[in-house]
Design an enzyme around this catalytic site. Structure first.
Site, PDB file in Angstrom:
ATOM      1  CE  LYS A   1      54.714  87.066 -22.107  1.00 41.28           C
ATOM      2  NZ  LYS A   1      54.312  87.935 -23.227  1.00 41.28           N
TER       3      LYS A   1
ATOM      4  N   GLY B   1      42.073  91.164 -25.971  1.00 40.09           N
ATOM      5  CA  GLY B   1      42.553  90.702 -24.662  1.00 40.09           C
ATOM      6  C   GLY B   1      42.476  91.775 -23.595  1.00 40.09           C
ATOM      7  CD  GLN B   2      44.213  92.125 -17.591  1.00 43.24           C
ATOM      8  OE1 GLN B   2      45.094  91.264 -17.709  1.00 43.24           O
ATOM      9  NE2 GLN B   2      43.945  92.699 -16.441  1.00 43.24           N
TER      10      GLN B   2
ATOM     11  CE1 TYR C   1      53.550  85.304 -18.294  1.00 44.36           C
ATOM     12  CE2 TYR C   1      52.373  84.890 -20.328  1.00 44.36           C
ATOM     13  CZ  TYR C   1      52.788  85.754 -19.333  1.00 44.36           C
ATOM     14  OH  TYR C   1      52.429  87.075 -19.392  1.00 44.36           O
TER      15      TYR C   1
ATOM     16  CB  ILE D   1      42.368  84.479 -33.072  1.00 45.08           C
ATOM     17  CG1 ILE D   1      42.377  83.209 -33.921  1.00 45.08           C
ATOM     18  CG2 ILE D   1      41.622  84.283 -31.750  1.00 45.08           C
ATOM     19  CD1 ILE D   1      43.252  82.122 -33.404  1.00 45.08           C
ATOM     20  NE  ARG D   2      37.774  83.527 -29.988  1.00 49.84           N
ATOM     21  CZ  ARG D   2      38.915  83.334 -29.324  1.00 49.84           C
ATOM     22  NH1 ARG D   2      39.476  84.318 -28.658  1.00 49.84           N
ATOM     23  NH2 ARG D   2      39.528  82.172 -29.356  1.00 49.84           N
TER      24      ARG D   2
HETATM   25  C1  VAH Z   1      49.599  86.138 -15.802  1.00 48.68           C
HETATM   26  N1  VAH Z   1      48.596  88.358 -15.807  1.00 48.68           N
HETATM   27  O1  VAH Z   1      49.150  86.006 -14.687  1.00 48.68           O
HETATM   28  C2  VAH Z   1      49.657  87.540 -16.387  1.00 48.68           C
HETATM   29  C3  VAH Z   1      50.970  88.199 -16.068  1.00 48.68           C
HETATM   30  C4  VAH Z   1      52.626  88.768 -14.292  1.00 48.68           C
HETATM   31  C5  VAH Z   1      51.343  88.095 -14.598  1.00 48.68           C
HETATM   32  O2  VAH Z   1      51.997  87.717 -16.862  1.00 48.68           O
HETATM   33  O3  VAH Z   1      50.025  85.202 -16.441  1.00 48.68           O
END
Ligand code: VAH
Length: 312
Positions: free
Chosen positions: A142, A9-10, A138, A33-34
């Site tokens: 979190k 990932g990033q 999300y 995962i890959r």
């Molecule tokens: C997103 N880059 O945009 C992530 C991050 C605060 C942003 O959690 O979901």
């Protein structure tokens, strides 16, 4: 030895390289995962699906790791499209990795985000301890993740630590499905076409950070003296509070003809509007010496140079 999940990932793609520079290639096991291309492949790598607890346990045991850095997750915009899957991966993966950390007594890092705050959170200089009622899947993941990691520390003594990342800006691996991705795309388009159409509206402030500062923060927090930590999951860290026009102005110092236009994406705008404009990082500064080194001008100079090189 350190196991990194989501190494493709990033964050993972750069964190693995930096950790190997510090602790040695053989001591950092990348997993995803890959299969992952690039520098991450220049050291130990394992296929790990974080929804498979047994697999995480097996890799952690086989390599005799003492630390796990859990980065595998779906980001905000993707999570809004597939909320149930986001819960399964973001929360199921976190619980599985925490369980392995408990069973094998591993030190544990996982990132939270400014996405852990919601519309009712104070928006300017958001405090370390404040109301967290996020309105995105999300964000729910979190804030739940922060509570779960603190629980594993209090209940089982797992040494869990985390930071609330702003939008991260980098030139190695692109972010996938984030709301702040515009702040990465704008640099690539500045080099390619000297213009960019932002899906986030003018005047929308969010906290941002250049990847080198983010990586430094992870390592500094994980090496911090635990007796000094009052907080654990997760620390506000801040660097750059910016809106799209701030990026345009910084880019125009290098590419005067650069043009920024707007075509707002209502879904990602709604997410961005629910997040803070700027956050207060004094707890991280006081408890483990956090200090961002890049402002928007220094980041912009480096991003444009590195991307120009990359796209040659
Ligand atoms: C997103 N880059 O945009 C992530 C991050 C605060 C942003 O959690 O979901």
């Amino acid at each position: 030895r350190i196991l990194v999940t989501g190494a493709g990932g990033q964050i993972g793609s750069e964190l693995v390289v930096k950790l190997r520079e510090i602790y040695g290639d053989a001591n950092v096991i990348a997993s995803d995962i890959r299969v992952v291309e690039g520098e991450v492949a220049n050291g130990p790598f394992e296929i790990v699906d974080v929804t498979d607890e047994q697999r995480i346990y097996q890799v952690a045991k086989d390599y005799q790791v003492d630390t796990v850095m859990h980065l595998a997750a779906l980001l905000s915009a993707t999570a809004e499209k597939i909320p149930k899957k986001a819960w399964d991966i973001n929360m199921g993966g976190l619980m599985n990795t925490l369980e392995v950390a408990r069973e094998l007594n591993l030190q544990f890092f996982t990132p939270s985000s400014i996405g852990a705050f919601g519309p009712s959170t104070p928006k300017d200089n958001t405090p370390q301890d404040t109301l967290q009622r996020p309105t995105t899947m999300y964000g729910v993941n979190k804030v739940s993740g922060e509570l779960l990691c603190d629980y594993y520390y209090e209940r089982f003594g797992v040494d869990t630590r985390g930071v609330r990342f702003p939008g991260l800006i980098s030139y190695v691996a692109p972010p996938g499905g984030g709301t702040t991705d515009y702040a990465v795309e704008i640099y690539y388009e500045a080099i390619k076409q000297q213009k960019y159409t932002s899906y986030i509206a003018e005047g929308t402030y969010m906290d941002m950070m250049y990847m080198p500062d983010a990586l430094e923060a992870i390592i500094q927090l994980m090496e911090a003296d635990p007796t000094k930590l009052i907080h654990r999951n997760a620390f506000n860290i801040a660097a750059i509070s910016a809106e799209p026009m701030d990026f345009a102005k910084a880019i125009q110092k290098h590419i005067p003809q650069f043009e920024l236009t707007f075509e707002v994406d209502p879904v990602r705008q709604k997410i961005a509007d629910s997040w803070p404009n700027s956050i207060d990082s004094s707890a991280a500064e006081e408890e483990w010496g956090f200090q961002a080194k890049y402002d928007i001008d220094r980041m912009t100079k480096e991003m444009l140079e590195k991307i120009a090189e990359k796209l040659k």
